[in-house]
Design an enzyme around this catalytic site. Sequence first.
Site: not given
Length: 254
Positions: A156, A169
């Site tokens: 990400s 995350y």
Amino acid sequence: MTCHIEYHAPKDLLAGKTIVVTGAGSGIGRGAALAYAAHGATVVLMGRTLSKLEAVYDEIEKAGGPQPAIIPIHFEGATYHDYELIAEKLGEAFGVLDGILFNASVLGQRTTLGQYDVETWNQVMQVNVNSHFYLTKALLPLLERSADASIIYTSSSVGRKGRAYWGAYAISKFATEGMMQTLADELENTTRIRVNSINPGGTRTPMRANAYPAENPLDVRAPEEIMGTYLFLMGKDSQGLTGQAFDAQPPKKA
């Protein structure tokens, strides 16, 4: 440094290959499973929700792809022994694996680290990091039997540059990049396995909708629109490329 490529895969790119896709029931995992099957692969669908995996199974069969397999698994609760049993079953069924796409992840909370819930932190790390390590370790012997194998980890943008309020995350994705780089360095010059990561970018998925509830989903690309990079890294045209961070979408114009 990251890179992006435009790639149009030949129809038979993955013919004869057996590929595991985690989080295959929806979103990018579903899109990748369908794309891999459409290009000739036998896809092993792994995920938490059996009904969603069965729906993808039916889509692949309806489209005329090779018969897939289904392995339901609860990544948060599975132990390493569970992954050893999976490896044993896959070895008996296929003898060899040619690829893994690690796609399954959970978002956790969007809050400061100081306010982050400890149980949620542990859940995110278990699903996004520990399960990846367990499955990698368990399946490596099957990948080593392949003449041309590929491992793809899902990263990400917040796992490449830290960003406020992305908590566990973001940190789990930094760990994912570290796992990719470490494994690629260990396997380089010793096996025929390449290891890379993909940042999918903004994509129309349930996780994206959860992270950006006010966003119009039509403003971001659908999973099937970003599959070029996923096909490239899984197929023979990426031989020799390892330890690299890829972006599935081109950089935004200034």
